[in-house]
Design a protein around this motif. Structure first.
Motif, PDB file in Angstrom:
ATOM      1  N   VAL A 115       0.824  -1.205   0.000  1.00  0.00           N
ATOM      2  CA  VAL A 115       0.000   0.000   0.000  1.00  0.00           C
ATOM      3  C   VAL A 115       0.861   1.260   0.000  1.00  0.00           C
ATOM      4  N   GLN A 121       0.151   4.316  -2.578  1.00  0.00           N
ATOM      5  CA  GLN A 121      -0.288   5.624  -2.108  1.00  0.00           C
ATOM      6  C   GLN A 121       0.780   6.710  -2.159  1.00  0.00           C
ATOM      7  N   ASN A 143     -10.273  -1.437   6.367  1.00  0.00           N
ATOM      8  CA  ASN A 143      -9.258  -1.727   5.352  1.00  0.00           C
ATOM      9  C   ASN A 143      -9.066  -0.527   4.417  1.00  0.00           C
ATOM     10  N   ASN A 144      -7.849  -0.407   3.881  1.00  0.00           N
ATOM     11  CA  ASN A 144      -7.531   0.632   2.886  1.00  0.00           C
ATOM     12  C   ASN A 144      -7.763   2.044   3.411  1.00  0.00           C
ATOM     13  N   ARG A 164      -9.582   8.472  -3.862  1.00  0.00           N
ATOM     14  CA  ARG A 164      -8.593   8.130  -2.839  1.00  0.00           C
ATOM     15  C   ARG A 164      -7.206   8.506  -3.361  1.00  0.00           C
ATOM     16  N   ASP A 196     -13.936   1.365   5.895  1.00  0.00           N
ATOM     17  CA  ASP A 196     -13.050   1.080   4.763  1.00  0.00           C
ATOM     18  C   ASP A 196     -12.910   2.280   3.825  1.00  0.00           C
ATOM     19  N   ASN A 197     -11.698   2.435   3.286  1.00  0.00           N
ATOM     20  CA  ASN A 197     -11.393   3.386   2.212  1.00  0.00           C
ATOM     21  C   ASN A 197     -11.499   4.860   2.618  1.00  0.00           C
ATOM     22  N   ARG A 253      -3.876  -3.036   4.823  1.00  0.00           N
ATOM     23  CA  ARG A 253      -3.536  -1.953   3.892  1.00  0.00           C
ATOM     24  C   ARG A 253      -3.769  -0.579   4.535  1.00  0.00           C
TER      25      ARG A 253
END
Length: 222
Positions: A13, A17, A98-99, A179, A124-125, A79
């Motif tokens: 990740v 990113q 997550n993420n 994102r 998430d996200n 992540r």
């Protein structure tokens, strides 16, 4: 999910990113956010087995070297990415999906001495930008963004953007929440309100001038 598989995803990740990430060696040796996450994952294992003292020691050593404080009781998904990270604080009862991406200076904290679930849940996200403070047992919705410097005290719906002090939802289900790292390009509700008030004042001034002109014209005829 196994611990080592999560470690691998934590590395992956970073490359997804951070455009500055070049090699695995560089990431492994120089990314304090990654070091803090790994230390937390180990500390959390001890915490779940009720070895609380060992868990806190690992957490404090990690805090000393990385500048990132994550309580070993916090539950963090896969992540998870901390960009830079200095000054990040994550409380004991935090739940992070997550993420999720957070930036330096973020606080996921409580609001007092209440017992039980007292820290935020981040779905998430989500993306939490630089210096944001999210306080109390509230939920930041899936794929939502919290703008830099915001203070959030209430739940945020899914697919929303929040900015300001206190935090206000300024975008919700309008367009897809990207994102990316453009966390500084966000609406400013305070600035927009000031502009609206300035426009109204100009309109009132114009109306007042027109009224004065009409009265002056009437006096001349008298």
């Amino acid at each position: 999910m196994g611990l080592f598989k999560m470690f691998k995803e934590d590395i992956d990740v970073v490359f997804d990113q951070d455009p500055a990430a070049r090699t695995y060696i560089e990431v492994l040796l120089t990314y304090s956010g990654l070091h803090a996450i790994w230390a937390h994952r180990i500390a959390h294992v001890f915490y779940r087995k009720k070895f609380f003292f060992i868990a806190r020691v690992i957490s404090q050593v990690s805090r000393f070297f990385t500048g990132i404080e994550i309580h070993p009781g916090a539950r963090i998904g896969s992540r998870f990415f901390i960009d830079h990270g200095m000054g990040v604080v994550i409380g004991e009862t935090c739940e992070i999906g997550n993420n999720v991406t957070i930036f330096q200076g973020v606080t996921l904290g409580g609001t007092g001495k209440e017992k039980g679930k007292r820290h935020p849940t981040i779905k998430d996200n989500a993306l939490i930008a630089t210096g944001a403070k999210i306080l109390g047992s509230i939920t930041i919705g899936e794929s939502s963004k919290v703008g830099a410097g915001s203070v959030v005290l209430h739940d945020v719906p899914d697919h929303s953007t929040v900015v300001g002090i206190p935090g206000r939802v300024v975008v919700q289900n309008g367009q897809r929440v990207r994102r990316d790292l453009d966390h500084h390009i966000l609406p400013d509700p305070v600035s927009e309100k000031i502009k609206s008030m300035e426009k109204e004042m100009e309109e009132l001034k114009t109306q007042l001038i027109e009224l004065k002109g009409v009265k002056g014209h009437e006096h001349k005829h008298l």
